[in-house]
Design an enzyme around this catalytic site. Structure first.
Site, PDB file in Angstrom:
ATOM      1  CE1 TYR A  53      -4.323  -1.270  -0.570  1.00 22.13           C
ATOM      2  CE2 TYR A  53      -3.315  -3.178   0.965  1.00 22.13           C
ATOM      3  CZ  TYR A  53      -4.222  -2.805   0.094  1.00 22.13           C
ATOM      4  OH  TYR A  53      -5.247  -3.354  -0.502  1.00 22.13           O
ATOM      5  CG  ASN A  89     -11.073   3.201  -8.409  1.00 20.67           C
ATOM      6  OD1 ASN A  89     -11.202   2.028  -8.413  1.00 20.67           O
ATOM      7  ND2 ASN A  89     -11.100   3.968  -9.492  1.00 20.67           N
ATOM      8  CG  HIS A 106     -13.810  -1.673  -2.336  1.00 23.50           C
ATOM      9  ND1 HIS A 106     -13.517  -2.386  -3.492  1.00 23.50           N
ATOM     10  CD2 HIS A 106     -14.833  -2.151  -1.872  1.00 23.50           C
ATOM     11  CE1 HIS A 106     -14.449  -2.975  -3.796  1.00 23.50           C
ATOM     12  NE2 HIS A 106     -15.221  -3.137  -2.748  1.00 23.50           N
ATOM     13  CB  CYS A 114      -6.245   1.642  15.615  1.00 16.82           C
ATOM     14  SG  CYS A 114      -5.646   0.543  17.005  1.00 16.82           S
TER      15      CYS A 114
HETATM   16  C1  BJW Z   1     -10.804   0.084 -18.492  1.00 19.45           C
HETATM   17  C2  BJW Z   1      -9.430   0.833 -18.953  1.00 19.45           C
HETATM   18  C3  BJW Z   1      -9.673   2.077 -19.495  1.00 19.45           C
HETATM   19  C4  BJW Z   1      -9.085  -1.105 -17.975  1.00 19.45           C
HETATM   20  N1  BJW Z   1     -10.956   2.768 -19.958  1.00 19.45           N
HETATM   21  N2  BJW Z   1     -11.977   0.740 -18.552  1.00 19.45           N
HETATM   22  C5  BJW Z   1     -18.125 -15.933  -4.008  1.00 19.45           C
HETATM   23  C6  BJW Z   1     -19.544 -15.430  -4.666  1.00 19.45           C
HETATM   24  C7  BJW Z   1     -19.759 -14.179  -4.439  1.00 19.45           C
HETATM   25  C8  BJW Z   1     -19.059 -13.359  -3.643  1.00 19.45           C
HETATM   26  C9  BJW Z   1     -18.159 -13.825  -2.884  1.00 19.45           C
HETATM   27  C10 BJW Z   1     -17.591 -15.277  -3.027  1.00 19.45           C
HETATM   28  N3  BJW Z   1     -16.647 -15.322  -2.447  1.00 19.45           N
HETATM   29  C11 BJW Z   1     -16.516 -14.183  -1.484  1.00 19.45           C
HETATM   30  C12 BJW Z   1     -17.186 -13.291  -1.966  1.00 19.45           C
HETATM   31  C13 BJW Z   1     -17.168 -11.936  -1.624  1.00 19.45           C
HETATM   32  C14 BJW Z   1     -16.000 -11.103  -2.162  1.00 19.45           C
HETATM   33  C15 BJW Z   1     -15.851 -11.414  -3.619  1.00 19.45           C
HETATM   34  O1  BJW Z   1     -16.641 -10.431  -4.454  1.00 19.45           O
HETATM   35  N4  BJW Z   1     -14.936 -12.216  -4.323  1.00 19.45           N
HETATM   36  C16 BJW Z   1     -14.963 -12.295  -5.442  1.00 19.45           C
HETATM   37  C17 BJW Z   1     -13.541 -12.428  -6.002  1.00 19.45           C
HETATM   38  C18 BJW Z   1     -15.763 -13.441  -6.049  1.00 19.45           C
HETATM   39  N5  BJW Z   1     -16.300  -9.867  -1.625  1.00 19.45           N
HETATM   40  C19 BJW Z   1     -16.011  -9.092  -0.564  1.00 19.45           C
HETATM   41  O2  BJW Z   1     -15.468 -10.050   0.319  1.00 19.45           O
HETATM   42  C20 BJW Z   1     -16.383  -7.838  -0.271  1.00 19.45           C
HETATM   43  N6  BJW Z   1     -17.046  -7.740   1.006  1.00 19.45           N
HETATM   44  C21 BJW Z   1     -18.209  -8.529   1.231  1.00 19.45           C
HETATM   45  O3  BJW Z   1     -18.546  -9.061   0.334  1.00 19.45           O
HETATM   46  O4  BJW Z   1     -18.625  -8.301   2.468  1.00 19.45           O
HETATM   47  C22 BJW Z   1     -19.704  -9.107   2.788  1.00 19.45           C
HETATM   48  C23 BJW Z   1     -21.030  -8.438   2.563  1.00 19.45           C
HETATM   49  C24 BJW Z   1     -22.225  -9.086   2.731  1.00 19.45           C
HETATM   50  C25 BJW Z   1     -23.373  -8.619   1.928  1.00 19.45           C
HETATM   51  C26 BJW Z   1     -23.513  -7.421   1.479  1.00 19.45           C
HETATM   52  C27 BJW Z   1     -22.304  -6.577   1.325  1.00 19.45           C
HETATM   53  C28 BJW Z   1     -21.291  -7.395   1.928  1.00 19.45           C
HETATM   54  C29 BJW Z   1     -15.029  -6.997   0.042  1.00 19.45           C
HETATM   55  C30 BJW Z   1     -14.587  -6.762  -1.370  1.00 19.45           C
HETATM   56  C31 BJW Z   1     -13.118  -6.004  -1.091  1.00 19.45           C
HETATM   57  C32 BJW Z   1     -12.351  -5.921  -2.388  1.00 19.45           C
HETATM   58  N7  BJW Z   1     -11.153  -5.126  -1.999  1.00 19.45           N
HETATM   59  C33 BJW Z   1     -10.075  -4.868  -3.449  1.00 19.45           C
HETATM   60  C34 BJW Z   1      -8.844  -4.751  -2.662  1.00 19.45           C
HETATM   61  C35 BJW Z   1      -8.899  -3.639  -1.707  1.00 19.45           C
HETATM   62  C36 BJW Z   1      -8.555  -2.183  -2.411  1.00 19.45           C
HETATM   63  C37 BJW Z   1      -7.604  -1.899  -2.930  1.00 19.45           C
HETATM   64  O5  BJW Z   1      -6.411  -2.561  -2.626  1.00 19.45           O
HETATM   65  O6  BJW Z   1      -7.653  -1.119  -3.806  1.00 19.45           O
HETATM   66  O7  BJW Z   1     -10.942  -3.863  -4.123  1.00 19.45           O
HETATM   67  S1  BJW Z   1     -10.112  -6.171  -4.629  1.00 19.45           S
HETATM   68  C38 BJW Z   1      -9.985  -5.300  -6.086  1.00 19.45           C
HETATM   69  O8  BJW Z   1     -11.234  -5.458  -6.663  1.00 19.45           O
HETATM   70  C39 BJW Z   1     -10.136  -3.847  -5.449  1.00 19.45           C
HETATM   71  C40 BJW Z   1     -11.177  -3.355  -6.344  1.00 19.45           C
HETATM   72  O9  BJW Z   1     -11.737  -2.127  -5.855  1.00 19.45           O
HETATM   73  C41 BJW Z   1     -11.918  -4.388  -6.745  1.00 19.45           C
HETATM   74  C42 BJW Z   1     -12.782  -4.256  -7.935  1.00 19.45           C
HETATM   75  O10 BJW Z   1     -11.892  -4.367  -9.062  1.00 19.45           O
HETATM   76  P1  BJW Z   1     -12.082  -3.360 -10.427  1.00 19.45           P
HETATM   77  O11 BJW Z   1     -12.267  -2.030  -9.827  1.00 19.45           O
HETATM   78  O12 BJW Z   1     -13.417  -3.802 -10.968  1.00 19.45           O
HETATM   79  O13 BJW Z   1     -10.640  -3.670 -11.283  1.00 19.45           O
HETATM   80  P2  BJW Z   1     -10.311  -4.803 -12.265  1.00 19.45           P
HETATM   81  O14 BJW Z   1      -9.013  -4.777 -12.702  1.00 19.45           O
HETATM   82  O15 BJW Z   1     -11.023  -6.055 -11.874  1.00 19.45           O
HETATM   83  O16 BJW Z   1     -11.332  -4.323 -13.631  1.00 19.45           O
HETATM   84  C43 BJW Z   1     -10.818  -3.224 -14.312  1.00 19.45           C
HETATM   85  C44 BJW Z   1     -11.739  -3.010 -15.581  1.00 19.45           C
HETATM   86  O17 BJW Z   1     -11.386  -1.675 -16.145  1.00 19.45           O
HETATM   87  C45 BJW Z   1     -11.526  -4.199 -16.784  1.00 19.45           C
HETATM   88  O18 BJW Z   1     -12.876  -4.604 -17.047  1.00 19.45           O
HETATM   89  C46 BJW Z   1     -10.915  -3.432 -17.904  1.00 19.45           C
HETATM   90  O19 BJW Z   1     -11.449  -3.776 -19.146  1.00 19.45           O
HETATM   91  C47 BJW Z   1     -11.338  -1.916 -17.490  1.00 19.45           C
HETATM   92  N8  BJW Z   1     -10.302  -1.074 -18.248  1.00 19.45           N
HETATM   93  N9  BJW Z   1      -8.425   0.270 -18.899  1.00 19.45           N
HETATM   94  C48 BJW Z   1     -11.988   2.050 -19.440  1.00 19.45           C
HETATM   95  N10 BJW Z   1      -8.490   2.859 -20.014  1.00 19.45           N
END
Ligand code: BJW
Length: 231
Positions: A53, A89, A106, A114
């Protein structure tokens, strides 16, 4: 009054030089997400998580908002309805472009938390495992980031906004991570129109009413221009 909810992901900041997660060369192809983005990984190796980070915080400080961030700030300022951004983000590029109504579901790179007492404070540029909490003095300082298995922030407000939305737009997100990946269905169920703006079709593209594919720095200003001229 028309209400627009915009979900943004890593793709909107890609052209500002911040890495995405799942694209070729993305962060999850270079780091094991179980080691750097879970509470269990942090307990195993806090120094590694801080290193990850700290590097991203440095990268963020060196980057600037791009045309897509600026266009969304203009939409919030000039659109005669309500515009809300829900971002996955942890960078602050929306705010630096001038957006004010932003929920960071997020967490943020600019926050420290803490793990012992829940106290929050502004993160220093470099965080270290031995840093002490200013409130309880525990050496349990972590970035204020939502990791896998943790509850994202502002969920009640976000669900309320999705239920009230007339239009839901997802920009630069792969639709891999829940609960954000289900927002399109939540909004559609409540009667909103839905639009995807992404480099390529996301995993949830078939859930949207319409989709446009290309770089955010082109698609988002074009779409904002259309919204303002129709406005
Ligand atoms: C462009 C471009 C350009 C590129 N122009 N576009 C099984 C089934 C369902 C759910 C789960 C499961 N097992 C576990 C879960 C839950 C889990 C989850 O979803 N897991 C999956 C892997 C399946 N989720 C969680 O644990 C979340 N909490 C939760 O569910 O709590 C319980 C709850 C219950 C009930 C209600 C609510 C909640 C927490 C998720 C935390 C995610 N954390 C991260 C890391 C921390 C933050 C950080 O370090 O930055 O967050 S993971 C990472 O992924 C980060 C991002 O915010 C997140 C999403 O990624 P994003 O933004 O979509 O990026 P990419 O790289 O995936 O995609 C980029 C896109 O941009 C691509 O499509 C490109 O094509 C495009 N692109 N250039 C336009 N120029």
């Amino acid at each position: 009054m028309t209400k627009i909810v915009i979900l943004t992901g890593a793709g909107i900041s890609a052209e500002s030089g911040l890495g995405t997660f799942r694209d070729v060369g993305g962060l999850w192809t270079r780091y094991d997400l179980n080691e750097v983005a879970t509470p269990e990984g942090f307990v195993r190796n806090p120094a590694l998580v801080h290193e990850f980070y700290n590097a991203r915080r440095r990268n963020c400080l060196e980057s600037t908002p791009n045309a897509a961030h600026h266009a969304l700030a203009r939409l919030e300022k000039d659109y005669p309805g309500e515009v809300r951004i829900v971002t996955q983000n942890v960078d602050d590029l929306h705010e630096r472009a001038g957006s004010r109504a932003v929920w960071h579901m997020h967490g943020t790179l600019s926050g420290a938390l803490c793990a012992a007492c829940g106290h929050r404070w502004p993160a220093p540029r470099e965080m270290r495992a031995q840093d002490r909490c200013p409130a309880c003095t525990a050496a349990a300082t972590r970035p204020d980031i939502v990791w896998f298995g943790e509850m994202p922030y502002h969920m009640e407000d976000i669900w309320d906004a999705l239920r009230a939305a007339d239009l839901f737009v997802a920009i630069g997100t792969s639709g891999n991570v829940y609960p954000a990946a289900a927002f399109v269905q939540d909004a559609a169920r409540a009667g909103a129109g839905t639009l995807e703006l992404n480099l390529e079709p996301s995993d949830t593209v078939t859930d949207f009413d319409a989709a446009r594919h290309g770089p955010a720095s082109i698609l988002v200003p074009e779409w904002v221009e259309e919204m303002l001229s129709a406005g």
